[in-house]
Structures are given as structure tokens and as C-alpha cells.
Design a protein around this motif. Structure first.
Motif, short mmCIF file in Angstrom:
data_model
loop_
_atom_site.label_atom_id
_atom_site.label_comp_id
_atom_site.label_asym_id
_atom_site.label_seq_id
_atom_site.Cartn_x
_atom_site.Cartn_y
_atom_site.Cartn_z
N MET A 1 0.74 -1.43 0.04
CA MET A 1 0.12 0.01 0.16
C MET A 1 0.86 1.20 0.09
SD MET A 1 -2.73 1.31 2.83
CE MET A 1 -2.00 0.14 4.05
N LYS A 2 0.52 2.15 -0.93
CA LYS A 2 1.30 3.44 -0.91
C LYS A 2 1.15 4.41 0.37
CE LYS A 2 1.62 6.43 -4.37
NZ LYS A 2 0.84 7.13 -5.19
N PRO A 3 1.87 4.71 1.09
CA PRO A 3 1.60 5.65 2.33
C PRO A 3 1.05 7.01 2.03
CG PRO A 3 3.93 5.47 1.99
CD PRO A 3 3.29 4.78 1.08
N VAL A 4 0.21 7.52 2.73
CA VAL A 4 -0.17 8.74 2.56
C VAL A 4 0.68 9.81 3.33
CG1 VAL A 4 -2.29 10.35 3.16
CG2 VAL A 4 -2.81 8.10 2.97
N LEU A 5 1.20 10.67 2.26
CA LEU A 5 2.22 11.66 2.52
C LEU A 5 1.94 13.07 2.97
CD1 LEU A 5 5.13 10.19 0.32
CD2 LEU A 5 4.81 9.57 2.64
N ASP A 6 2.56 13.60 3.91
CA ASP A 6 2.34 14.95 4.18
C ASP A 6 3.24 15.71 3.45
OD1 ASP A 6 4.49 15.19 5.26
OD2 ASP A 6 3.73 15.45 7.40
N ARG A 7 2.93 17.18 3.42
CA ARG A 7 3.87 18.09 2.42
C ARG A 7 5.33 17.95 2.71
NH1 ARG A 7 0.18 22.64 1.66
NH2 ARG A 7 1.82 23.87 1.42
N LEU A 8 5.74 17.30 4.16
CA LEU A 8 7.09 17.18 4.46
C LEU A 8 7.38 15.80 4.19
CD1 LEU A 8 7.14 19.49 7.62
CD2 LEU A 8 7.82 19.99 5.21
N GLN A 9 6.71 14.89 3.43
CA GLN A 9 7.02 13.78 3.09
C GLN A 9 6.95 12.75 4.30
OE1 GLN A 9 7.31 12.80 -0.36
NE2 GLN A 9 6.63 14.78 -0.24
N ARG A 10 6.22 12.99 5.32
CA ARG A 10 6.11 12.11 6.54
C ARG A 10 4.72 11.32 6.23
NH1 ARG A 10 6.15 16.98 10.78
NH2 ARG A 10 4.60 17.80 9.02
N PRO A 11 5.03 10.04 6.31
CA PRO A 11 3.72 9.15 6.17
C PRO A 11 2.77 9.14 7.34
CG PRO A 11 5.73 7.97 6.86
CD PRO A 11 6.17 9.17 6.76
N LEU A 12 1.59 8.70 7.11
CA LEU A 12 0.51 8.78 8.24
C LEU A 12 0.62 7.30 8.59
CD1 LEU A 12 -2.02 9.25 9.89
CD2 LEU A 12 -3.40 8.76 7.62
N GLY A 13 1.22 7.21 9.84
CA GLY A 13 1.50 5.83 10.25
C GLY A 13 0.92 5.47 11.61
N ALA A 14 0.38 6.19 12.31
CA ALA A 14 -0.12 5.87 13.65
C ALA A 14 -1.10 6.68 14.11
CB ALA A 14 1.01 6.09 14.67
#
Ligand code: SAM
Ligand code: SF4
Ligand code: SF4
Length: 343
Positions: free
Chosen positions: A1-14
Motif C-alpha cells: 500500500m502506498k503511504p499517505v504522505l504530508d507536505r514534508l513527506q512524512r507518512p501517516l503511520g499511527a
């Protein structure tokens, strides 16, 4: 699954889900006031609603779930919620952060429901200090809760201690010994200037460097074994000469925003993408208006993709700082409180 990334490339992980804004302690760094504005009862999410939202987050990649509060064990039948969340597709781990007061009678049921990990907050080994600092004389119940969690078979238990200068900075070594004697990892947290910490003063912050220096004197030279295997973990892990491993969370002097993968949902279903964020996004209304999982996932995704927050780092950059939110601001919007956001 492709992670959802924020504008600073940080994945939604928790995701940290608060199940109540109520608490049976009044820790001075979190709830120092005499009275509080509470979330309206009707706005609190039911277990079914929490489970729906958790499922949406898990499907988006946020499979690490932490239940928190307020004090999460005040929420009746929490074991039932844990069992509901545990079987959701994409959920990798369900953890709990608790002050331990009610843990002793509940530990076995939480384990049976599938809870993977527990973090217990303990700031002092002296009952009278807890009475003064957290307005509760139930210190023995917390220790009983820790021992009940061990007896129930939980492994990897962590003990959270917020170090406040002049209150418990003389207990860093005793708390580390107390934790180690039980096979538990201690974690020392810097006093943060979050919403709700209306007594925060920079002079009371006992820094990461100071904590490590104290531990080095007792346990030998420090070596960082930091975030091996999980760079998104908030705690830096440090091994000392004689083998002690302790976590240190430097959220005030050296925050870790660049690796932060955590979303937060309050007990009334408001999504926050940072502990310091001024505003949240309401997930409850769409949920109650019949939004589909795909629609809720779209809302969460758009919110995360717009994220640029680095709240704690922004506070450091300010240099001289006072409290984050004045009392009137907290009264007007209790969602700015740490005990509502869940820590
Ligand atoms: N009531 C539970 C507990 O205390 O474990 C869960 C919620 S509490 C808000 C979560 C964590 O936030 C606790 O470990 C607590 O020590 C931490 N916390 C609250 N206020 C803080 C502050 N001003 N600075 C640092 N940590 C804080
Ligand atoms: Fe203390 Fe946790 Fe309650 Fe805050 S929510 S007052 S940290 S026990
Ligand atoms: Fe994450 Fe915000 Fe905390 Fe930084 S301040 S670590 S971005 S929640």
C-alpha cells in the motif's frame, strides 16, 4: 500500500485515539486548574464510531493504534473496544497509555481482549508527592496496576515519567531502578509547553541532556541505540554502561517533528495532525451524517496531505516562550488541552 504522505513527506503511520477527556488525576503539568470545560457527552464517539474511524485510519496505513485520554480506563468496558479494533484489517498493534490507577482490576481483561502493549505513567515513587502534584492519594493503586499488568503477561511495558525540576528530578535513578527491577523500560519525558500546561515555566524543564547525565553517573556511559527499527518512535533509546536501556523524549529541547507520523483523534472525533495544532477537522459530523468509509478516508487523506505542522520545533525556534494557550483560550476550546488531545 502506498503511504499517505504530508507536505514534508512524512507518512501517516499511527493514530492516537482519545476515548475520554475525563481524568481521575490532576497532574500539575497537564490539568493544574480547579475546574474544566468538558466535551459535551452527546459528542463523545460510541465504540462503534471509534471502530469505524480506526478502520479508516488503518486502511490508510495508520495501523499503529494507541488508546489514550484523559484517563482511558475511565471509559467503561474498554476491553470491548479493544477487541473490536484489534480485528480490523490493517491494524498492526493496539497500545494503551494509562495513569494506572484503575489498571489492577482490568489488566487481565485488557490482555484477553488483545491489547498488545501498555505504557503506564509514574512520576514519583513517593505517595505524598503524588498527592501534592497530582491531587490523588492512590499511589499504591498505580504500583498495583503495574504489577497486575506484568502478572497478566504484558511484555514491553513502558513507564513514562515527566521530569519536572524541583519536583521529581531527584527520582530519575530510583525510578529507573524501580522499572528495571520489574523488567520494564523507563522513559523520561521533558516537560512540554502544550495546551493545558498553564503552569509551564522553562526553568522547570529538566532537559534530555540533564537526564542522560544523571543516568550516566549511576549506570555508566550512554550510547544511543536510538529508534533502531522505528525512526518514527518518539523516544530516543539510550543504553548505559551497565546495560540499562532508557527512553528519553526531548520534545521541548530537541523535538522530533521531522519523523512524526502520528495523527490524533479526540473523544469527540476531531482530527488533529499535531499536538500543537490550533484547529482540528471534524470527523464526527460526517460520520453521523452517513459518510461512507471512502468519503471519510478522503477527508483524512486530504487533511494529512496538507500537513506542514512542526509544532514543537516551531516552539523551540521562538526562543523565549511562555505558555501556549492562555486559560480563556482553553475554556473557549477545550480541544486545545493536552488531556483532550491525548498526549
Ligand atoms: N492519562 C493517561 C496518562 O497520563 O498516562 C493518558 C493521557 S496523558 C495526556 C498522556 C501522556 O501525556 C502522559 O504520559 C503524560 O505524562 C503526558 N503529558 C501530559 N502533559 C504533559 C506535559 N505538559 N509535558 C510532557 N508530557 C505530558
Ligand atoms: Fe495526568 Fe494523564 Fe490525567 Fe493528564 S490525562 S492529568 S497526564 S493522568
Ligand atoms: Fe508531531 Fe507536532 Fe509533536 Fe512535532 S509537535 S512531534 S509534528 S505532534
Amino acid at each position: 500500500m502506498k503511504p499517505v504522505l504530508d507536505r514534508l513527506q512524512r507518512p501517516l503511520g499511527a493514530v492516537r485515539i482519545s476515548v475520554t477527556d475525563r481524568c481521575n488525576l490532576r497532574c500539575r503539568y497537564c490539568m493544574p486548574e480547579d475546574d474544566y470545560a468538558w466535551l459535551p457527552r452527546a459528542s463523545l464517539l460510541s465504540f462503534e464510531e471509534v471502530t469505524r474511524l480506526t478502520g479508516v485510519f488503518a486502511q490508510l496505513g495508520a495501523g499503529k493504534i494507541r488508546l489514550t485520554g484523559g484517563e482511558p480506563l475511565l471509559r467503561r468496558d474498554l476491553d470491548r473496544l479493544i477487541a473490536m479494533v484489534k480485528v480490523l484489517t490493517g491494524v498492526r498493534e493496539v497500545a494503551l497509555t494509562t495513569n494506572g490507577l484503575l489498571l489492577a482490576p482490568l489488566a487481565a481483561a485488557l490482555k484477553a481482549a488483545g491489547l498488545d502493549r501498555i505504557t503506564i505513567s509514574l512520576d514519583t515513587l513517593h505517595a505524598e508527592r503524588m498527592t501534592a502534584f497530582a491531587k490523588s492519594s492512590r499511589h499504591a493503586d498505580v504500583v498495583a496496576g503495574i504489577d497486575a499488568a506484568l502478572a497478566a503477561g504484558f511484555t514491553g511495558i513502558k513507564l513514562n515519567t515527566v521530569v519536572v525540576r524541583g519536583y521529581n528530578d531527584d527520582e530519575i535513578v530510583p525510578i529507573a531502578r524501580f522499572a528495571r527491577s520489574r523488567g520494564i523500560e523507563p522513559r523520561f519525558i521533558e516537560y512540554m509547553d502544550v495546551g493545558g500546561a498553564t503552569r509551564w515555566r522553562s526553568e522547570e524543564v529538566f532537559s534530555r541532556g540533564e537526564v542522560i547525565a544523571v543516568l550516566e553517573r549511576a549506570f555508566g556511559p550512554a550510547e544511543s541505540v536510538s529508534r533502531i527499527g522505528d525512526r518514527h518512535a518518539p523516544a530516543e533509546r539510550v543504553r548505559f554502561g551497565d546495560g540499562l536501556v532508557a527512553g528519553v523524549i526531548a520534545s521541548t529541547t530537541a523535538p522530533f517533528c521531522r519523523d512524526c507520523d502520528r495523527a490524533r483523534v479526540t473523544a469527540d472525533g476531531t482530527l488533529f495532525v499535531c499536538l500543537y495544532a490550533e484547529h482540528g477537522v471534524d470527523l464526527r459530523e460526517p460520520l453521523r451524517q452517513g459518510a461512507t468509509d471512502a468519503e471519510l478516508a478522503g477527508l483524512v487523506t486530504r487533511t494529512w496531505e496538507a500537513r506542514t505542522d512542526r509544532g514543537a520545533e516551531a516552539r523551540v525556534a521562538m526562543g523565549d516562550r511562555g505558555i501556549l494557550v492562555p486559560l480563556e483560550g482553553l475554556r473557549a476550546d477545550p480541544r486545545r488541552e493536552m488531556h483532550v488531545r491525548g498526549g
